[in-house]
Design a protein around this motif. Sequence first.
Motif, PDB file in Angstrom:
ATOM      1  N   UNK A  10      -8.531  10.010  -1.027  1.00  0.00           N
ATOM      2  CA  UNK A  10      -8.272   9.324  -1.925  1.00  0.00           C
ATOM      3  C   UNK A  10      -6.966   8.263  -1.639  1.00  0.00           C
ATOM      4  N   UNK A  11      -6.414   8.477  -0.578  1.00  0.00           N
ATOM      5  CA  UNK A  11      -5.285   7.668  -0.253  1.00  0.00           C
ATOM      6  C   UNK A  11      -5.729   6.376   0.906  1.00  0.00           C
ATOM      7  N   UNK A  12      -7.020   6.860   1.591  1.00  0.00           N
ATOM      8  CA  UNK A  12      -7.241   6.273   2.841  1.00  0.00           C
ATOM      9  C   UNK A  12      -8.214   4.928   2.578  1.00  0.00           C
ATOM     10  N   UNK A  13      -7.895   3.695   3.239  1.00  0.00           N
ATOM     11  CA  UNK A  13      -8.815   2.757   3.056  1.00  0.00           C
ATOM     12  C   UNK A  13      -9.324   2.645   4.482  1.00  0.00           C
ATOM     13  N   UNK A  53      -6.093  -5.191  -3.714  1.00  0.00           N
ATOM     14  CA  UNK A  53      -6.767  -4.699  -5.073  1.00  0.00           C
ATOM     15  C   UNK A  53      -8.288  -4.642  -4.694  1.00  0.00           C
ATOM     16  N   UNK A  54      -8.812  -5.757  -4.104  1.00  0.00           N
ATOM     17  CA  UNK A  54     -10.231  -5.800  -4.101  1.00  0.00           C
ATOM     18  C   UNK A  54     -10.683  -4.589  -3.189  1.00  0.00           C
ATOM     19  N   UNK A  55      -9.908  -4.140  -2.149  1.00  0.00           N
ATOM     20  CA  UNK A  55     -10.234  -3.495  -1.034  1.00  0.00           C
ATOM     21  C   UNK A  55     -10.028  -1.781  -1.661  1.00  0.00           C
ATOM     22  N   UNK A 108       0.862  -1.161  -0.052  1.00  0.00           N
ATOM     23  CA  UNK A 108       0.129   0.158  -0.151  1.00  0.00           C
ATOM     24  C   UNK A 108       0.803   1.255   0.016  1.00  0.00           C
ATOM     25  N   UNK A 109       1.743   1.096   0.743  1.00  0.00           N
ATOM     26  CA  UNK A 109       2.864   2.309   0.742  1.00  0.00           C
ATOM     27  C   UNK A 109       3.436   2.867  -0.475  1.00  0.00           C
ATOM     28  N   UNK A 110       3.723   1.740  -1.165  1.00  0.00           N
ATOM     29  CA  UNK A 110       4.369   2.046  -2.519  1.00  0.00           C
ATOM     30  C   UNK A 110       3.169   2.677  -3.698  1.00  0.00           C
ATOM     31  N   UNK A 156      -2.579 -11.610  -0.452  1.00  0.00           N
ATOM     32  CA  UNK A 156      -2.765 -10.444   0.454  1.00  0.00           C
ATOM     33  C   UNK A 156      -2.909  -9.187  -0.925  1.00  0.00           C
ATOM     34  N   UNK A 157      -2.007  -9.429  -2.009  1.00  0.00           N
ATOM     35  CA  UNK A 157      -2.110  -8.508  -2.958  1.00  0.00           C
ATOM     36  C   UNK A 157      -3.332  -8.118  -3.278  1.00  0.00           C
TER      37      UNK A 157
END
Length: 305
Positions: A285-288, A262-264, A223-225, A257-258
């Motif tokens: 836009x960056x927050x899940x 992606x689905x999240x 996610x950080x990337x 995990x990837x």
Amino acid sequence: MTNNNISEDKNKHLGKIDLHAELVETGVEQVLIDLDKSLIGLEPVKTRIRETAALLLVEKAREKLGLAHETPTLHMSFSGNPGTGKTTVALRMAELLHKLGYVRKGHLVTVTRDDLVGQYIGHTAPKTKEVLKKAMGGVLFIDEAYYLYRPENERDYGQEAIEILLQVMENNRDDLVVVLAGYKSRMNTFFESNPGFRSRIAHHIEFPDYSTPELLDIGSSMLDKLNYYLTKSAKNAFIEYINLRKEQPHFANARSIRNALDRARLRQANRLFKENNGPVNAEILSTLEEVDIRESRVFSGGIDN
């Protein structure tokens, strides 16, 4: 032997080599640093790679000092579940072998049974030889190698590919390293049925499954990337998700995990459109959020593929 030759040999043996300097100058140290950074956990695997690098450096040092030396057998077996970093380690190993001069090019060619075995008589040999030609000077990574051997099918052409591979592994070991990869139990059965492979494989490396904290770290790094992050409640939900998903069929460690993240991200994007709260900033836009995780079917007993 003349007195001059004796003197030269004696001087060679009296010479010294700074092994750490060799580690740095060859670029091997940087490869090991990059491997450590790119893979979370897997300490037993990293230890084996460092040991292999040390052996190869020592062999080079012995050669320089005129001591007896021989190129060690470098063909390997990587056993473990999907998503445990086998391909990544093979890529770093190819780089390491190239920097030490054990392979000419240092590239990685990844194949499966379908790339090696033909569908009819006379088709397998050309396919296998073409793959080997591409891999020469580097590392050939055969994923799920046990599918090459299908004793239940008398008309299967996998045995032909195996015989060609064994011949090349023996005759061209100075110019090609072969890595056979797959599930541990199936790899063990494969080697029992094909002793020719077992005798040519010097390094058997087991890749353990990741722990939940390691999988969380892997997810956070992914996610950080991408400039995303999980809120505290989303992170707690994701830990729950990981523990549930690990108990389900077809769990593939980092790969799963990837896919989950992606689905999240898909659910987050859909949520933002549904909310329709006007202009959004970078933080939004960056927050899940927790809801982006908990809408997964895993929480209701379903399976995320």
